[in-house]
Design an enzyme around this catalytic site. Sequence first.
Site, PDB file in Angstrom:
ATOM      1  N   CYS A 184       0.888  -1.155   0.000  1.00 47.53           N
ATOM      2  CA  CYS A 184       0.000   0.000   0.000  1.00 47.53           C
ATOM      3  C   CYS A 184       0.926   1.203   0.000  1.00 47.53           C
ATOM      4  O   CYS A 184       1.548   1.503   1.018  1.00 47.53           O
ATOM      5  CB  CYS A 184      -0.924   0.036   1.219  1.00 47.53           C
ATOM      6  SG  CYS A 184      -1.865   1.577   1.312  1.00 47.53           S
ATOM      7  N   CYS A 202      -0.599   4.318   2.442  1.00 45.90           N
ATOM      8  CA  CYS A 202      -0.531   4.252   3.904  1.00 45.90           C
ATOM      9  C   CYS A 202      -0.305   2.797   4.314  1.00 45.90           C
ATOM     10  O   CYS A 202       0.819   2.344   4.347  1.00 45.90           O
ATOM     11  CB  CYS A 202      -1.783   4.844   4.552  1.00 45.90           C
ATOM     12  SG  CYS A 202      -3.346   4.398   3.781  1.00 45.90           S
ATOM     13  N   SER A 203      -1.362   2.075   4.618  1.00 43.33           N
ATOM     14  CA  SER A 203      -1.179   0.700   5.064  1.00 43.33           C
ATOM     15  C   SER A 203      -2.441  -0.110   4.838  1.00 43.33           C
ATOM     16  O   SER A 203      -2.766  -0.971   5.640  1.00 43.33           O
ATOM     17  CB  SER A 203      -0.815   0.686   6.551  1.00 43.33           C
ATOM     18  OG  SER A 203      -1.818   1.389   7.274  1.00 43.33           O
ATOM     19  N   CYS A 204      -3.172   0.164   3.768  1.00 41.74           N
ATOM     20  CA  CYS A 204      -4.374  -0.619   3.463  1.00 41.74           C
ATOM     21  C   CYS A 204      -3.956  -2.094   3.357  1.00 41.74           C
ATOM     22  O   CYS A 204      -2.969  -2.416   2.713  1.00 41.74           O
ATOM     23  CB  CYS A 204      -5.008  -0.152   2.156  1.00 41.74           C
ATOM     24  SG  CYS A 204      -5.556   1.571   2.238  1.00 41.74           S
TER      25      CYS A 204
END
Lengths: 96, 188
Positions: free
Chosen positions: B92, B95-97
Site C-alpha cells: 500500500c 498508507c497501510s491498506c
Amino acid sequence: MVVALHERGLFGWAEWAERLSAEVKRPEAAADGSDYYERWLAALERLLAEKGLAGHDEVDAVAAAWARAAHATPHGQPIVLENDPESAPSLSAATP
Amino acid sequence: MAARVRALETILTRKGLIDPEAIDVIVDTYETKVGPRNGARVVARAWSDPEFADWLKRDATAAIASLGYSGRQGEHMQAVFNTAETHNLVVCTLCSCYPWSVLGLPPVWYKAPPYRSRAVIDPRGVLQEFGLTLAANKKIRVWDSTAELRYLVVPQRPADTDGWSEDKLAELVTRDSMIGTALAREAA
C-alpha cells in the site's frame, strides 16, 4: 476507535485512508515509519476537528486533565479522570 | 500521546459517539480472533477445490465471505494467483491498506516507508531482502492496495502435497506468502 467511528457512519473509510496517507507523507514524518501511531492519531484528530466532533482545544483541555489525573493518582491504582484535582466536582463545589 | 488518545476516547464517549466496550470488542477481535489463519484457510480451500478457486478468481469478496470472513470497511477483495510465470506482491504505497479480514493486522514493515516505496521501484531487490530470490525470467506484478480494494496473494501449492487435507495444507500457508514476500512452506 477509528473502526468504531467508521461503523457509526461518521466518515467513510476512503476518507480516512486519505487523511492517514496525507499524515504519513508529511515532511516531518519519520523516514523509518517509527511514528506511525502518532501519524495515525494526528490524522484522527484532524478529521474529528474538521467534522466538528472534537475540537483541538477541547482535546488539549481533556488531555491536560488526564495528565493531571495521572500525576494525582497513587502508583498502582487505576488512573481515572475524576482524580484530576482541577476538575473534581467536590473540590469545585467547595471553592467559594 | 496516551493522554491525547484517552482525551479523544473521553470526549467521543461523552458525546455518545463511541462505546468503550464496543472498542474493546473490536480490539479483542483483531488481536486474538482475526489473523492470517483466516487467509490460510481461503488459500487451502482454493488449492483443494477448483470450483472455489475459480470463484475466488472471479469474485474474491463473495468467495471469502462464504467462509465467514468479511471486511468491516466494505472493501472489496481481489485474489491474485501466483503461477509458474508470475509472482504477485502486495503493497500500500499510500498508507497501510491491508486485508484485515483475512490477514489480521499488518506487520510493522508493511507500514514502513522503505517497503511502501521500494516494493514498487525494486520489487526483486525487496524480495531478496526477504530471502526470496526469484528466477530472472519470473515476472513480478506489484498490486497497490487502496481503501476500497485489498489484495490476497494465493501462493502456488507446494509439491508433494497430493491428497493432503485442507487443515494440513493451511499449515503451509504463511502470512508473508499471502502478501507475496515469501512462498508457501515446502511439504516437510
